[in-house]
Scaffold this motif. Sequence first.
Motif, PDB file in Angstrom:
ATOM      1  N   TYR A 186      -3.513  -0.686   4.645  1.00  0.00           N
ATOM      2  CA  TYR A 186      -2.844   0.514   4.128  1.00  0.00           C
ATOM      3  C   TYR A 186      -1.899   1.138   5.143  1.00  0.00           C
ATOM      4  N   ARG A 187      -1.554   0.387   6.192  1.00  0.00           N
ATOM      5  CA  ARG A 187      -0.798   1.000   7.285  1.00  0.00           C
ATOM      6  C   ARG A 187       0.624   1.393   6.896  1.00  0.00           C
ATOM      7  N   ALA A 188       1.154   0.837   5.823  1.00  0.00           N
ATOM      8  CA  ALA A 188       2.510   1.179   5.414  1.00  0.00           C
ATOM      9  C   ALA A 188       2.540   2.196   4.287  1.00  0.00           C
ATOM     10  N   GLU A 189       1.385   2.694   3.863  1.00  0.00           N
ATOM     11  CA  GLU A 189       1.322   3.652   2.756  1.00  0.00           C
ATOM     12  C   GLU A 189       1.255   5.077   3.294  1.00  0.00           C
ATOM     13  N   PRO A 190       2.309   5.863   3.094  1.00  0.00           N
ATOM     14  CA  PRO A 190       2.364   7.227   3.638  1.00  0.00           C
ATOM     15  C   PRO A 190       1.214   8.114   3.167  1.00  0.00           C
ATOM     16  N   LEU A 191       0.841   8.032   1.889  1.00  0.00           N
ATOM     17  CA  LEU A 191      -0.201   8.911   1.364  1.00  0.00           C
ATOM     18  C   LEU A 191      -1.531   8.691   2.079  1.00  0.00           C
ATOM     19  N   VAL A 192      -1.911   7.436   2.264  1.00  0.00           N
ATOM     20  CA  VAL A 192      -3.179   7.128   2.946  1.00  0.00           C
ATOM     21  C   VAL A 192      -3.110   7.559   4.402  1.00  0.00           C
TER      22      VAL A 192
END
Length: 461
Positions: A186-192
């Motif tokens: 999830y390293r590229a997902e801003p929300l997470v």
Amino acid sequence: MKRSLLAVKNLDPGWALILYYACAIVLGGALLTLPIAANGEPLSFLDALFTATSAQCVTGLVVVDTGTRLTLFGQLVVLMLIQVGGLGITTFSVYLFFYLGMGVGIRDRWVIQETLLHTPVDSLRDLVRSIFRYTLVIEAAGAALLAVAFVPRMGWGKGIYSAVFHSISAFCNAGFALYADSMIGYRAEPLVNITLMALIILGGIGFLVIKETFDLSQNRQRSRKRRRRLSLHSRLVFMTSAILIVGGALLIGLLEASASLKSMGAAEGFWVALFQSVTSRTAGFNSIDLNLFEVPTLFLIMFLMFVGASPGSCGGGIKTTSLALFVAIMHSRLKGNPHTNVFRRTLPAAAVNKTLTLVMTALLFIALAVFSLLAVQMQGLPAMASRGAFLEYAFEAVSAFATVGLSLGATAKLVPAGKLIVILLMFIGRIGLLTVAFTMIQRSRKAAVPVHYAEENIMIG
């Protein structure tokens, strides 16, 4: 039951704190040894004890994979230990004493003062209730935001469960994840990224700082004429935390720009650098394989882990205020000022002495822990192989003491004696090094009579 609780209330404050955590760890370890707690073979008692200690001390180091090796029952035991450890057993015990109508005595006030407060409060009952209320609201909000990202991938049941688990783990700065690669997926997902970092920061600044900030904002809305400002403690927490987060992210980005972050896009590299700067301060999640980092970056992360979170929070380390005070002390002494001043306030001598004692004791303790780990882990290995493992086990020792949970892979290689050393590091790191030291030497509550002998000078430097 009341008699048992009364007996506990009469214990020495330090021993009571140690007893609370030890009982919870042993109980959690016993539950994790049950066949219902693990897939396949039940966990050995040592592995169960290690996992329970890591969860109760909100560390995140694991010898078995939480998401695959543990069943739903085992994961819920871990989650319970994380929540209890994050809030503090003492908070739960004091709340129980209130509930039974027993009130709070001097011992309980001492424990709360040591773990949560920098100044006295009018009502401990209101403080404990506020802690529970803030925790519930923050963790619920974090779970709702994470569910937005997890539910589309996993479905409603698994998505909501995963969101709740990781929200509690992040706010309590535990670092336990249900995924074998932590948060790399999830390293590229801003929300997470934003949600987890917000939870980690809120859980790491301290309950009293959250309450003071909230109360101050409420008072300003009600009365704009009366201007109030944050206490010195809260200002130091916010300033030091901001410097460490921003400075850590910038240094990680610069050090790894031509190395581990080279193959990533600008946005992805930004999230990785910022996330690792935040999580290295006691949370323990990782969005990149730490073995890809250069040695200077790993040394930087060790420094961030050593500092840790803030007093009265879910995190460990020597704390942000200790770093700020240590820098202020050195600055004042180098200028020839016998007093330590911060933000136009002079710090009491007791705070200065405690800071110096804590920092130096922590450094010596970690040095002893690294030596002990190397001694038991490197026995019989070739010299070249043992030299290459120094950084690995030094990183592990700092991570365990600061209750962070990041690892370069040494956890999986621990022999039984090594696991016991790491268990002890996590336990002492969570309770507090000075608390354990003063308790073990049976420190008298009465101040010792100062003795001053004839002075004699020595050469320095």
